[in-house]
Motif scaffolding. Structure first.
Motif, PDB file in Angstrom:
ATOM      1  N   GLN A 216       0.850  -1.201   0.000  1.00  0.00           N
ATOM      2  CA  GLN A 216       0.000   0.000   0.000  1.00  0.00           C
ATOM      3  C   GLN A 216       0.873   1.233   0.000  1.00  0.00           C
ATOM      4  N   ASP A 217       1.897   1.183   0.824  1.00  0.00           N
ATOM      5  CA  ASP A 217       2.794   2.312   0.966  1.00  0.00           C
ATOM      6  C   ASP A 217       3.594   2.536  -0.318  1.00  0.00           C
ATOM      7  N   ARG A 218       3.964   1.433  -0.920  1.00  0.00           N
ATOM      8  CA  ARG A 218       4.761   1.533  -2.138  1.00  0.00           C
ATOM      9  C   ARG A 218       3.938   2.065  -3.317  1.00  0.00           C
ATOM     10  N   PHE A 219       2.768   1.465  -3.538  1.00  0.00           N
ATOM     11  CA  PHE A 219       1.968   1.823  -4.712  1.00  0.00           C
ATOM     12  C   PHE A 219       1.019   2.974  -4.391  1.00  0.00           C
ATOM     13  N   ARG A 220       1.568   4.168  -4.329  1.00  0.00           N
ATOM     14  CA  ARG A 220       0.739   5.327  -4.003  1.00  0.00           C
ATOM     15  C   ARG A 220      -0.188   5.697  -5.130  1.00  0.00           C
ATOM     16  N   TYR A 221       0.219   5.365  -6.343  1.00  0.00           N
ATOM     17  CA  TYR A 221      -0.612   5.665  -7.519  1.00  0.00           C
ATOM     18  C   TYR A 221      -0.885   4.368  -8.258  1.00  0.00           C
ATOM     19  N   ILE A 222      -2.150   4.025  -8.343  1.00  0.00           N
ATOM     20  CA  ILE A 222      -2.529   2.785  -9.006  1.00  0.00           C
ATOM     21  C   ILE A 222      -3.435   3.122 -10.186  1.00  0.00           C
ATOM     22  N   LEU A 223      -3.033   2.690 -11.360  1.00  0.00           N
ATOM     23  CA  LEU A 223      -3.820   2.980 -12.563  1.00  0.00           C
ATOM     24  C   LEU A 223      -4.210   1.668 -13.231  1.00  0.00           C
ATOM     25  N   VAL A 224      -5.469   1.525 -13.524  1.00  0.00           N
ATOM     26  CA  VAL A 224      -5.959   0.283 -14.119  1.00  0.00           C
ATOM     27  C   VAL A 224      -6.602   0.583 -15.471  1.00  0.00           C
ATOM     28  N   ASP A 225      -6.072  -0.025 -16.510  1.00  0.00           N
ATOM     29  CA  ASP A 225      -6.686   0.130 -17.833  1.00  0.00           C
ATOM     30  C   ASP A 225      -7.788  -0.931 -17.960  1.00  0.00           C
ATOM     31  N   GLU A 226      -8.851  -0.607 -18.679  1.00  0.00           N
ATOM     32  CA  GLU A 226      -9.957  -1.551 -18.869  1.00  0.00           C
ATOM     33  C   GLU A 226     -10.516  -2.058 -17.543  1.00  0.00           C
ATOM     34  N   TYR A 227     -10.733  -1.120 -16.653  1.00  0.00           N
ATOM     35  CA  TYR A 227     -11.193  -1.459 -15.307  1.00  0.00           C
ATOM     36  C   TYR A 227     -12.480  -2.276 -15.318  1.00  0.00           C
ATOM     37  N   GLN A 228     -13.345  -1.996 -16.303  1.00  0.00           N
ATOM     38  CA  GLN A 228     -14.640  -2.696 -16.359  1.00  0.00           C
ATOM     39  C   GLN A 228     -14.475  -4.208 -16.535  1.00  0.00           C
ATOM     40  N   ASP A 229     -13.314  -4.637 -16.979  1.00  0.00           N
ATOM     41  CA  ASP A 229     -13.106  -6.071 -17.200  1.00  0.00           C
ATOM     42  C   ASP A 229     -12.504  -6.799 -16.001  1.00  0.00           C
ATOM     43  N   THR A 230     -12.294  -6.110 -14.900  1.00  0.00           N
ATOM     44  CA  THR A 230     -11.693  -6.793 -13.746  1.00  0.00           C
ATOM     45  C   THR A 230     -12.689  -7.770 -13.140  1.00  0.00           C
ATOM     46  N   ASN A 231     -12.205  -8.936 -12.743  1.00  0.00           N
ATOM     47  CA  ASN A 231     -13.074  -9.880 -12.043  1.00  0.00           C
ATOM     48  C   ASN A 231     -13.029  -9.587 -10.532  1.00  0.00           C
ATOM     49  N   HIS A 232     -13.823 -10.339  -9.794  1.00  0.00           N
ATOM     50  CA  HIS A 232     -13.958 -10.055  -8.359  1.00  0.00           C
ATOM     51  C   HIS A 232     -12.619 -10.128  -7.626  1.00  0.00           C
ATOM     52  N   SER A 233     -11.856 -11.149  -7.959  1.00  0.00           N
ATOM     53  CA  SER A 233     -10.567 -11.360  -7.316  1.00  0.00           C
ATOM     54  C   SER A 233      -9.608 -10.190  -7.589  1.00  0.00           C
ATOM     55  N   GLN A 234      -9.596  -9.738  -8.823  1.00  0.00           N
ATOM     56  CA  GLN A 234      -8.737  -8.597  -9.191  1.00  0.00           C
ATOM     57  C   GLN A 234      -9.212  -7.321  -8.504  1.00  0.00           C
ATOM     58  N   TYR A 235     -10.519  -7.162  -8.468  1.00  0.00           N
ATOM     59  CA  TYR A 235     -11.096  -5.983  -7.812  1.00  0.00           C
ATOM     60  C   TYR A 235     -10.685  -5.910  -6.341  1.00  0.00           C
ATOM     61  N   LEU A 236     -10.749  -7.042  -5.663  1.00  0.00           N
ATOM     62  CA  LEU A 236     -10.415  -7.033  -4.233  1.00  0.00           C
ATOM     63  C   LEU A 236      -8.952  -6.682  -3.988  1.00  0.00           C
ATOM     64  N   ILE A 237      -8.083  -7.151  -4.864  1.00  0.00           N
ATOM     65  CA  ILE A 237      -6.654  -6.836  -4.709  1.00  0.00           C
ATOM     66  C   ILE A 237      -6.428  -5.334  -4.879  1.00  0.00           C
ATOM     67  N   VAL A 238      -6.998  -4.804  -5.944  1.00  0.00           N
ATOM     68  CA  VAL A 238      -6.813  -3.382  -6.226  1.00  0.00           C
ATOM     69  C   VAL A 238      -7.409  -2.531  -5.104  1.00  0.00           C
ATOM     70  N   ARG A 239      -8.573  -2.932  -4.637  1.00  0.00           N
ATOM     71  CA  ARG A 239      -9.210  -2.186  -3.551  1.00  0.00           C
ATOM     72  C   ARG A 239      -8.350  -2.210  -2.280  1.00  0.00           C
ATOM     73  N   ALA A 240      -7.805  -3.379  -1.972  1.00  0.00           N
ATOM     74  CA  ALA A 240      -6.966  -3.490  -0.776  1.00  0.00           C
ATOM     75  C   ALA A 240      -5.715  -2.624  -0.901  1.00  0.00           C
ATOM     76  N   LEU A 241      -5.089  -2.680  -2.075  1.00  0.00           N
ATOM     77  CA  LEU A 241      -3.847  -1.924  -2.260  1.00  0.00           C
ATOM     78  C   LEU A 241      -4.087  -0.420  -2.224  1.00  0.00           C
ATOM     79  N   ALA A 242      -5.255   0.004  -2.732  1.00  0.00           N
ATOM     80  CA  ALA A 242      -5.524   1.438  -2.843  1.00  0.00           C
ATOM     81  C   ALA A 242      -6.151   2.004  -1.573  1.00  0.00           C
ATOM     82  N   ASP A 243      -6.402   1.145  -0.615  1.00  0.00           N
ATOM     83  CA  ASP A 243      -7.164   1.548   0.560  1.00  0.00           C
ATOM     84  C   ASP A 243      -6.501   2.664   1.361  1.00  0.00           C
ATOM     85  N   ARG A 244      -5.211   2.772   1.253  1.00  0.00           N
ATOM     86  CA  ARG A 244      -4.481   3.744   2.063  1.00  0.00           C
ATOM     87  C   ARG A 244      -4.478   5.150   1.445  1.00  0.00           C
ATOM     88  N   PHE A 245      -4.109   5.233   0.158  1.00  0.00           N
ATOM     89  CA  PHE A 245      -3.967   6.559  -0.457  1.00  0.00           C
ATOM     90  C   PHE A 245      -5.129   6.949  -1.364  1.00  0.00           C
TER      91      PHE A 245
END
Ligand SMILES: Nc1ncnc2c1ncn2[C@@H]1O[C@H](COP(=O)(O)OP(=O)(O)O)[C@@H](O)[C@H]1O
Ligand SMILES: [Mg+2]
Length: 248
Positions: A216-245
């Motif tokens: 979380q601390d490392r990835f302060r900026y997270i950019l996802v292309d084609e976000y609409q295609d993320t599955n549940h598992s991918q969504y949860l990872i991105v949400r967890a990582l972005a939860d801080r910033f």
């Protein structure tokens, strides 16, 4: 104004220049969303953001490569190469190489591609003397895959009467047993399939708060292309990582 920003139209400029805060760009195919994402990364770096703090997730290796090349022409090769940019699978495989020992995997774990996985499932079906006309290995593979991508582990499967019922109704009462055997065999072989790369990353980030905090601390900026295609598992990872910033 930085000259590279001339290469964007007005609608593309605003999202490109938003530095902080969550954001989603919704626009039609070919309208320049990927371009916005690419230039936004270049812009962040021109504003002093360290490449080390940027994570860019794409759906194909080709898209990642093209974005990286484009960014390199703007900010320079040596800077661009430090961005973690790639498909969900390639990025999370990289994290799991560093951290997978916490889950009992060797750092040089094998990655099973779809064919490897299907072959293993076919041999399990055979060993269990199941009717291969009913237990079609490709169908079983995609069933297991969709369980994994919904974070339904073997344990969760056996605790869910509705899933067992559904597979029994589909004349496949042993599906859970095939699933369990498949997971055990992969683990014993020190192997992860494509879905494990996401499932195990989720497990890692949930079970090890210090690991989560580190990324979380490392990835302060997270950019996802084609976000609409993320599955549940991918969504949860991105949400967890972005939860801080919340810069996603
Ligand atoms: N402002 C612009 N100036 C020139 N070319 C552009 C501009 N915006 C987009 N393009 C081009 O249009 C094409 C589609 O853009 P892309 O970012 O891939 O769209 P999307 O991701 O929304 O489908 C690409 O070839 C891109 O380089
Ligand atoms: Mg695109």
């Amino acid at each position: 104004m930085k000259t590279f920003l001339n290469q964007l139209n007005e609608a593309q400029l605003a999202p490109t220049l938003q530095k902080e805060g969550p954001m989603i760009v919704i626009a039609g195919a070919g309208s320049g969303k990927t371009r916005v994402l690419t230039y936004r990364i270049a812009y962040l770096m021109s504003q002093g953001v360290d490449a080390f703090n940027i994570l860019a997730l794409t759906f194909t290796n080709k898209a990642a490569r093209e974005m990286k090349e484009r960014i390199a022409t703007i900010v320079g090769d040596s800077e661009a190469k430090n961005i973690w940019m790639g498909t969900f699978h390639s990025i999370f495989a990289r994290i799991l190489r560093f951290e997978g020992d916490k889950l009992g995997y060797p750092s040089n774990f094998t990655i099973y591609d779809t064919q490897d996985s299907q072959r293993l499932i076919a041999s399990i079906i055979k060993e269990m003397n199941l009717d291969k006309e009913i237990y079609k290995y490709k169908q079983i593979y995609s069933r297991i895959s969709s369980y994994k991508n919904s974070l339904i582990t073997v344990k969760a499967y056996f605790q869910n009467p509705e899933l067992i019922e559904a597979d029994t109704m589909a004349r496949r009462p042993r599906l859970g047993d095939v699933y369990r055997e498949y997971v055990e065999r992969c683990f014993k072989a020190g192997a992860m399939d494509f879905d494990d790369l996401l499932l195990k990353t989720n497990e890692l980030l949930t079970r090890f708060p210090a690991v989560l905090a580190k990324y979380q601390d490392r990835f302060r900026y997270i950019l996802v292309d084609e976000y609409q295609d993320t599955n549940h598992s991918q969504y949860l990872i991105v949400r967890a990582l972005a939860d801080r910033f919340q810069n996603i």
